[in-house]
Design a protein around this motif. Structure first.
Motif, mmCIF file in Angstrom:
data_model
loop_
_atom_site.group_PDB
_atom_site.id
_atom_site.type_symbol
_atom_site.label_atom_id
_atom_site.label_comp_id
_atom_site.label_asym_id
_atom_site.label_seq_id
_atom_site.Cartn_x
_atom_site.Cartn_y
_atom_site.Cartn_z
ATOM 1 N N GLU A 76 -2.117 -11.697 -11.606
ATOM 2 C CA GLU A 76 -3.355 -10.407 -10.791
ATOM 3 C C GLU A 76 -4.021 -11.816 -10.369
ATOM 4 O O GLU A 76 -4.801 -11.837 -9.453
ATOM 5 N N THR B 102 -2.643 -0.287 -6.271
ATOM 6 C CA THR B 102 -1.899 -0.703 -6.443
ATOM 7 C C THR B 102 -2.013 -1.184 -8.004
ATOM 8 O O THR B 102 -3.289 -0.353 -8.191
ATOM 9 N N PRO B 103 -0.774 -1.260 -8.050
ATOM 10 C CA PRO B 103 -1.117 -0.678 -9.987
ATOM 11 C C PRO B 103 -1.514 -2.375 -10.569
ATOM 12 O O PRO B 103 -1.680 -2.349 -11.648
ATOM 13 N N ARG C 95 1.098 4.583 -8.938
ATOM 14 C CA ARG C 95 0.586 3.751 -8.170
ATOM 15 C C ARG C 95 1.400 2.914 -7.576
ATOM 16 O O ARG C 95 1.563 2.300 -6.533
ATOM 17 N N THR C 96 2.361 2.900 -8.723
ATOM 18 C CA THR C 96 3.697 1.831 -8.847
ATOM 19 C C THR C 96 4.728 2.832 -7.485
ATOM 20 O O THR C 96 5.670 1.468 -6.743
ATOM 21 N N GLY D 230 2.580 4.274 -1.394
ATOM 22 C CA GLY D 230 1.160 3.513 -0.933
ATOM 23 C C GLY D 230 0.565 4.717 -0.461
ATOM 24 O O GLY D 230 0.828 5.902 0.308
ATOM 25 N N GLN E 159 0.142 -8.665 -0.806
ATOM 26 C CA GLN E 159 -0.027 -6.705 -1.354
ATOM 27 C C GLN E 159 1.345 -7.102 -1.686
ATOM 28 O O GLN E 159 1.228 -5.929 -2.712
ATOM 29 N N TYR F 160 2.143 -6.083 -5.862
ATOM 30 C CA TYR F 160 3.334 -4.841 -6.649
ATOM 31 C C TYR F 160 4.474 -5.351 -7.703
ATOM 32 O O TYR F 160 5.335 -4.608 -7.545
ATOM 33 N N HIS G 204 6.080 -2.344 -0.867
ATOM 34 C CA HIS G 204 6.628 -2.320 -1.956
ATOM 35 C C HIS G 204 8.532 -1.024 -1.935
ATOM 36 O O HIS G 204 8.458 -0.865 -3.082
ATOM 37 N N PRO H 43 7.911 2.212 -0.898
ATOM 38 C CA PRO H 43 6.761 3.113 -2.270
ATOM 39 C C PRO H 43 8.009 4.360 -1.514
ATOM 40 O O PRO H 43 8.786 5.569 -0.850
#
Lengths: 253, 343
Positions: free
Chosen positions: A6, A95-96, B100-101, B104, B125, B129, B176, B178
């Motif tokens: 990251e 975001t994670p 969070r994962t 969105g 982005q 993720y 991602h 979501p």
């Protein structure tokens, strides 16, 4: 592992931004060059004695290296103001991605930039008679990196707390800039001044770096000034990084 | 009158109760108080949501109603004040990373990098993720196609129009895949054509099974887009249901009358409120809204009464009930009047 990845991604993001606005790179480099070109000649006749160009640079250039390290730390603060306004910080926070990675990615870019700038200044300085002591300069590089990261993390957190208000942030950044630089003895060593000024200087982290920079650049690695600078900078850097990460984690925008 | 809607809200929640396990979002008495210099500000007082998986849900209310604060709590950007919230099956307070994962979020500000291209934005982005580089590139490409960004995908975002930028913001929010997508005021500042186009994209995401929560202060947006609407005012839910059901509860037709002065309007309100053909009367300054079952029959009767009382209105119109009428009925204020905006 994931955090390193990251950090790499966010380093890449910021590096692209910087490279696509090369005007800022030139602007950042021109200030120290001007100092060297227009200020060093004043030092040659200081205190009645006449120094050679090389000797004047030996005295002056290490402080300028520290100045560049401090100055480049303001950059991430300014770009965070715009990132907050554009919602980029918010997007990244959803975001994670690790919060520390979000903080340190851009900071490492400015640290690398600082290293390159300082490298250029050393090369230019050497052409005009500055004496290169590789071992000392190597250790100085580590110290300057610590200073840069500390400054950048401090201004990043300050910028986040300003919540996109560029005037508020600029006021703090400019208000701190001059006293920190003057009390740091960056342009002229504080040892030239009265005792009270030197005492005040001890409250300024930059003072330790600038003092250590002069002895390290002269090739003296065993001076007390060197370990004192590390003793101040290492814990300070850690504390500021933890604080700035917490600000990024908790800030209500 | 508010009671009718509130009791309906309760039965609505019971219906959802059987499906709590599959709910995308469950909140109970969510609240947030900010400490300001001039004292505490209760931004959110009590929000209890039950959002079914795969539905498009609207949080409708005027500016400052607490919609964005609610969204910021649900997306982990803001610590929860009081109450509880689960999103995608995870507790927002205790499992922020998991939340969070699985979500969105597209904020009002957007959040794309102006200097980078759409493709670079999307790729980064996706990588954040945890999506591998190859897959990130193919996801970016398919979203560029899906959201009609291919012509400018490799240009810097700062050259984009408002609509193009909004579509990129949404692409960033869904790269991602979501379970739950939060859109904060998605169509603010867009021209009518871009709005319609955006709604089309949001609908097709909903059709694909994504749960979508939209905050809006636009009545038409909530009406056109949402399966289910929570009307929020001053940090509380004042009505909840499908737009069609909410409007049905208002019933029949609304007759809107206007006088020159407030006293005239309130006299007329007193006069007509008790009339058998009036289901409900809402007075707002010089405006009186009457909800009636049969518009044309009621019209002649009320004109007759007003004439007898020498209170003839200077303007009069009929309207089908809108979500604004629902808002008006529960709060006594009009959403439309509160949110006059210049575009």
């Amino acid at each position: 592992m994931r955090t390193f990845e990251e950090i790499g991604l966010l380093f890449g993001r910021y590096a692209r931004q910087v490279l696509r606005n090369p005007i800022w790179l030139f602007a950042s480099l021109i200030t120290p060059i001007l100092y060297l070109a227009l200020f060093t000649p004043l030092l040659r006749h200081l205190g009645g004695q006449t120094l050679s160009a090389g000797a004047a640079l030996d005295l002056f250039l290490p402080g300028i290296l520290a100045l560049v390290a401090f100055g480049s730390g303001v950059g991430p603060g300014f770009s965070l103001i715009f990132d907050v306004k554009a919602g980029v910080v918010e997007r990244l926070r959803v975001t994670p991605a690790n919060r520390f990675a979000i903080l340190i990615g851009p900071i490492l870019v400015t640290m690398v930039m600082m290293m390159i700038f300082d490298g250029i200044l050393l090369v230019v300085g050497a052409l005009f008679g500055f004496h290169i002591h590789p071992a000392g300069l190597g250790l100085l590089g580590v110290l300057l990196a610590l200073l840069e990261v500390t400054t950048a993390a401090f201004f990043s957190a300050t910028s986040l707390r300003a919540k996109g208000d560029i005037n508020g942030f600029a006021a703090i950044a400019n208000g701190l800039n001059l006293p920190v630089l003057l009390l740091g003895g960056v342009l002229l060593p504080l040892s030239l001044g009265p005792v009270w000024l030197q005492d005040l200087g001890h409250a300024d982290p930059l003072y330790y770096v600038a003092s250590a920079a002069r002895v390290l650049a002269s090739g003296n690695l065993s001076s007390n000034l060197v370990w004192q600078a590390f003793l101040v900078l290492v814990p300070l850097c850690a504390v500021v990084l933890v604080w700035a990460t917490r600000v990024l984690w908790q800030i209500i925008m | 009158m508010a009671g009718a809607i509130m009791s309906n809200l309760e039965t609505g929640q019971e219906n959802h109760g059987q499906g709590v396990r599959t709910a995308a979002i469950v909140t109970r008495d969510l609240a947030k108080t900010f400490q300001a210099r001039r004292g505490a500000v209760e931004a959110v007082r009590s929000i209890s949501l039950d959002v079914e998986r795969g539905s498009i849900v609207g949080l409708l209310g005027p500016n400052g109603a607490g919609k964005t604060t609610t969204l910021r709590m649900l997306t982990t950007l803001l610590p929860i004040g009081r109450g509880s919230a689960q999103v995608a099956g995870f507790d927002v307070g205790r499992e922020p990373h998991q939340v969070r994962t699985h979500i969105g979020y597209v904020s009002q500000l957007g959040g794309s990098d102006e200097v980078l291209t759409a493709r670079e934005n999307l790729h980064l982005q996706a990588r954040l993720y945890g999506i591998a580089p190859m897959q990130a590139a193919s996801r970016a490409q398919s979203l560029i196609n899906q959201l009609e960004l291919s012509t400018y995908a490799d240009r810097a975002v700062k050259t984009y129009s408002g609509g193009q930028r909004r579509r990129l913001d949404i692409a960033l929010g869904i790269i991602h895949q979501p379970e739950v997508l939060f859109l904060d005021e998605p169509s603010t500042g867009l021209d009518p054509q871009s709005r319609a186009n955006l709604w089309e994209h949001i609908r097709s995401l909903g059709a694909g099974g994504m749960t979508i929560v939209v905050t809006t202060h636009y009545l038409d947006e909530a009406d056109a887009l949402c399966d289910d609407v929570y009307i929020i005012d001053q940090g509380k839910i004042v009505a909840h249901g499908a737009p069609a059901v909410l409007k049905q509860q208002i019933g029949g037709t609304a007759i809107v009358l206007e006088w020159d002065t407030p006293p005239q309007a309130s006299q007329a309100c007193e006069l007509l409120r008790s009339a058998p053909f009036v289901r409900e009367a809402v007075l707002n300054e010089t405006l009186l809204r009457l909800y009636v079952d049969n518009g044309s029959e009621a019209l002649s009767a009320l004109l007759h009464r007003l004439e007898q009382a020498a209170l003839a209105a200077h303007s009069l119109r009929l309207s089908q009930p809108s979500l604004d009428d629902v808002f008006l009925r529960t709060t006594g204020r009009s959403l439309r009047e509160e949110t006059v905006e210049v575009h």
